[in-house]
Design a protein around this motif. Structure first.
Motif, mmCIF file in Angstrom:
data_model
loop_
_atom_site.group_PDB
_atom_site.id
_atom_site.type_symbol
_atom_site.label_atom_id
_atom_site.label_comp_id
_atom_site.label_asym_id
_atom_site.label_seq_id
_atom_site.Cartn_x
_atom_site.Cartn_y
_atom_site.Cartn_z
ATOM 1 N N ASP A 165 0.846 -1.179 0.000
ATOM 2 C CA ASP A 165 0.000 0.000 0.000
ATOM 3 C C ASP A 165 0.890 1.240 0.000
ATOM 4 O O ASP A 165 1.408 1.641 1.048
ATOM 5 C CB ASP A 165 -0.910 -0.025 1.228
ATOM 6 C CG ASP A 165 -1.853 1.161 1.286
ATOM 7 O OD1 ASP A 165 -1.738 2.060 0.428
ATOM 8 O OD2 ASP A 165 -2.698 1.194 2.198
ATOM 9 N N ASN A 166 1.080 1.841 -1.170
ATOM 10 C CA ASN A 166 2.005 2.975 -1.278
ATOM 11 C C ASN A 166 1.561 4.179 -0.450
ATOM 12 O O ASN A 166 2.394 4.942 0.036
ATOM 13 C CB ASN A 166 2.169 3.366 -2.751
ATOM 14 C CG ASN A 166 3.052 2.404 -3.508
ATOM 15 O OD1 ASN A 166 4.263 2.398 -3.333
ATOM 16 N ND2 ASN A 166 2.454 1.560 -4.336
ATOM 17 N N TYR A 167 0.262 4.339 -0.262
ATOM 18 C CA TYR A 167 -0.206 5.453 0.556
ATOM 19 C C TYR A 167 0.277 5.290 1.992
ATOM 20 O O TYR A 167 0.644 6.269 2.651
ATOM 21 C CB TYR A 167 -1.724 5.558 0.522
ATOM 22 C CG TYR A 167 -2.237 6.834 1.150
ATOM 23 C CD1 TYR A 167 -2.405 7.986 0.391
ATOM 24 C CD2 TYR A 167 -2.518 6.901 2.512
ATOM 25 C CE1 TYR A 167 -2.848 9.166 0.954
ATOM 26 C CE2 TYR A 167 -2.961 8.075 3.093
ATOM 27 C CZ TYR A 167 -3.122 9.197 2.312
ATOM 28 O OH TYR A 167 -3.542 10.372 2.890
ATOM 29 N N ASN A 196 4.939 2.827 -9.085
ATOM 30 C CA ASN A 196 4.710 3.084 -7.662
ATOM 31 C C ASN A 196 5.139 4.491 -7.270
ATOM 32 O O ASN A 196 4.604 5.081 -6.328
ATOM 33 C CB ASN A 196 5.453 2.063 -6.805
ATOM 34 C CG ASN A 196 4.843 0.674 -6.903
ATOM 35 O OD1 ASN A 196 3.649 0.536 -7.133
ATOM 36 N ND2 ASN A 196 5.655 -0.346 -6.732
ATOM 37 N N ASN A 198 4.728 7.295 -8.857
ATOM 38 C CA ASN A 198 3.651 8.258 -9.068
ATOM 39 C C ASN A 198 2.629 8.199 -7.934
ATOM 40 O O ASN A 198 2.119 9.230 -7.480
ATOM 41 C CB ASN A 198 2.963 7.994 -10.411
ATOM 42 C CG ASN A 198 3.895 8.194 -11.583
ATOM 43 O OD1 ASN A 198 4.739 9.083 -11.564
ATOM 44 N ND2 ASN A 198 3.760 7.373 -12.607
ATOM 45 N N LYS A 199 2.339 6.997 -7.477
ATOM 46 C CA LYS A 199 1.392 6.839 -6.370
ATOM 47 C C LYS A 199 1.948 7.470 -5.095
ATOM 48 O O LYS A 199 1.204 8.064 -4.308
ATOM 49 C CB LYS A 199 1.096 5.357 -6.150
ATOM 50 C CG LYS A 199 0.408 4.691 -7.334
ATOM 51 C CD LYS A 199 0.239 3.200 -7.118
ATOM 52 C CE LYS A 199 -0.396 2.540 -8.334
ATOM 53 N NZ LYS A 199 -0.515 1.070 -8.182
ATOM 54 N N ARG A 200 3.247 7.378 -4.901
ATOM 55 C CA ARG A 200 3.854 7.956 -3.707
ATOM 56 C C ARG A 200 3.842 9.480 -3.762
ATOM 57 O O ARG A 200 3.640 10.145 -2.752
ATOM 58 C CB ARG A 200 5.272 7.411 -3.526
ATOM 59 C CG ARG A 200 5.283 5.929 -3.195
ATOM 60 C CD ARG A 200 6.671 5.333 -3.110
ATOM 61 N NE ARG A 200 6.589 3.910 -2.809
ATOM 62 C CZ ARG A 200 7.626 3.096 -2.680
ATOM 63 N NH1 ARG A 200 8.865 3.572 -2.834
ATOM 64 N NH2 ARG A 200 7.464 1.821 -2.402
ATOM 65 N N LEU A 202 1.590 11.349 -5.290
ATOM 66 C CA LEU A 202 0.212 11.762 -5.021
ATOM 67 C C LEU A 202 -0.132 11.606 -3.553
ATOM 68 O O LEU A 202 -0.842 12.443 -2.971
ATOM 69 C CB LEU A 202 -0.747 10.943 -5.893
ATOM 70 C CG LEU A 202 -0.643 11.177 -7.405
ATOM 71 C CD1 LEU A 202 -1.552 10.211 -8.160
ATOM 72 C CD2 LEU A 202 -0.991 12.614 -7.759
ATOM 73 N N ALA A 203 0.370 10.539 -2.928
ATOM 74 C CA ALA A 203 0.120 10.337 -1.507
ATOM 75 C C ALA A 203 0.792 11.423 -0.676
ATOM 76 O O ALA A 203 0.236 11.892 0.329
ATOM 77 C CB ALA A 203 0.618 8.960 -1.085
#
Length: 343
Positions: A165-167, A196, A198-200, A202-203
């Motif tokens: 869960d990168n968030y 991953n 990019n997800k980090r 944004l988080a």
């Protein structure tokens, strides 16, 4: 030992004075034949130095015991560790894993798909390149071969995805850094190889907004998988140009952070918690070498064991279900914050 060359199981069975089905039964499970028969076969194995072609045996079965493991870049210590653990778990479950690395190349990833099709594996554990993958080829492969994706998710492809869960990585690191000191900047590659990242980002932006701080994303140039070099070169540029205005930095991944710490050392910038330190650095992944950096790196760790165990369990369920699930599932495991002396 006889000098005679035994070419196949039929010849070995004839030389042993046994039927081929009996010999095949022994190779599938030595305990399934009578002790006296097993003794005859093992004596013949010693005499003729014969070893069966395991891949050929498996491909003649309706359900093989071969599984593929595909990673995007095996020299990345994270993927090396994942591959090691996946291999061990597959072997413990009675499967025969074959490991492949795409070395960051789309063309090689496609070649690996073709090779795996020819081996007729029972299933595949696939960490695709992600951004660099030919998504049409990945989709086609996942239609041809039962596949469970791990680490890098491509929406809708494969029967299931298991990852981190990168968030939760960024949630914990941002909360910790803002609690002990000034809010961090986010240090990343402008065009990351792994989705991953990019997800980090944004988080990070979302978490900073929730905490009432202004996000500060510092993107540096660089492509490919040489993250340490990209991190070092990028850090030298932002540290000497004044682009970095914050006194705390959260790196997208530990390999970039290792390069960042190298640049700090080169510039004489002290990193850590001490009174003589001017910068705090934290990161994400718990890279196997992160505990040995100078200073040791504060980071959020993957739950390696749970990701590996669930990936293999899901693949076995997929195989036993005939290669299909009614619905595609996604399983995410949260990160665990590890405090060291860099922040």
């Amino acid at each position: 030992m006889s000098d005679a060359k035994v070419r196949n199981m039929e010849e070995f069975a004839a030389l042993s004075g046994l039927s081929r089905p009996t010999v095949s039964k022994y190779f599938n499970d030595p305990e399934s034949v009578r002790p006296s028969t097993r003794a005859r076969i093992e004596e013949a194995l010693e005499r003729y130095d014969y070893r069966p072609n395991i891949f050929a045996m498996n491909q003649n079965r309706k359900l093989t015991k071969n599984v593929g493991i595909v990673v995007p870049y095996l020299t990345d210590p994270f993927f090396a560790e994942m591959a090691r653990l996946l291999e061990q778990r597959c072997i413990a479950e009675g499967y025969r894993p074959t490991l492949y690395s795409a070395h960051g190349q789309q063309s090689l990833e496609i070649d690996i798909f073709d090779s795996l099709r020819s081996l007729k594996p029972a299933g595949v554990l696939l960490a695709p390149l992600g951004r660099a993958s030919d998504h049409a080829e990945v989709e086609k492969f996942c239609r041809d071969v039962p596949a469970v994706l791990f680490d890098s998710n491509i929406d809708g492809m494969g029967a299931a995805f298991v990852g981190s869960d990168n968030y939760s990585f960024v949630n914990q690191t941002v909360e910790y850094l803002t609690r002990i000191g000034p809010p961090p900047a986010f240090f990343e590659m402008r065009t990351p190889a792994n989705p991953n990242a990019n997800k980090r980002r944004l988080a990070y932006i979302d978490m900073m907004d929730k905490l009432g701080f202004e996000p500060d994303v510092v993107s540096v140039e660089g492509q490919g998988w040489a993250f340490e070099e990209i991190g070092r070169n990028g850090a030298l540029e932002v540290l000497t140009s004044g682009r970095l205005s914050r006194k705390a930095v959260l790196c997208s991944n530990d390999r970039l952070a290792i390069g960042f710490l190298s640049a700090c050392f080169e510039l004489g910038i002290r990193v850590g918690r001490g009174e003589d330190c001017t910068l705090s650095v934290a990161s994400n992944d718990d890279h196997p070498f992160s505990k040995f950096t100078c200073p040791p790196l504060t980071t959020a760790a993957h739950d390696y064991d749970n990701v590996v165990n669930r990936s293999v369990e899901t693949l076995i369920q997929l195989i036993e279900s005939g290669g299909k699930f009614p619905d595609r599932s996604e399983t995410l495991f949260p990160a665990r914050l590890i405090l060291r002396s860099s922040a």
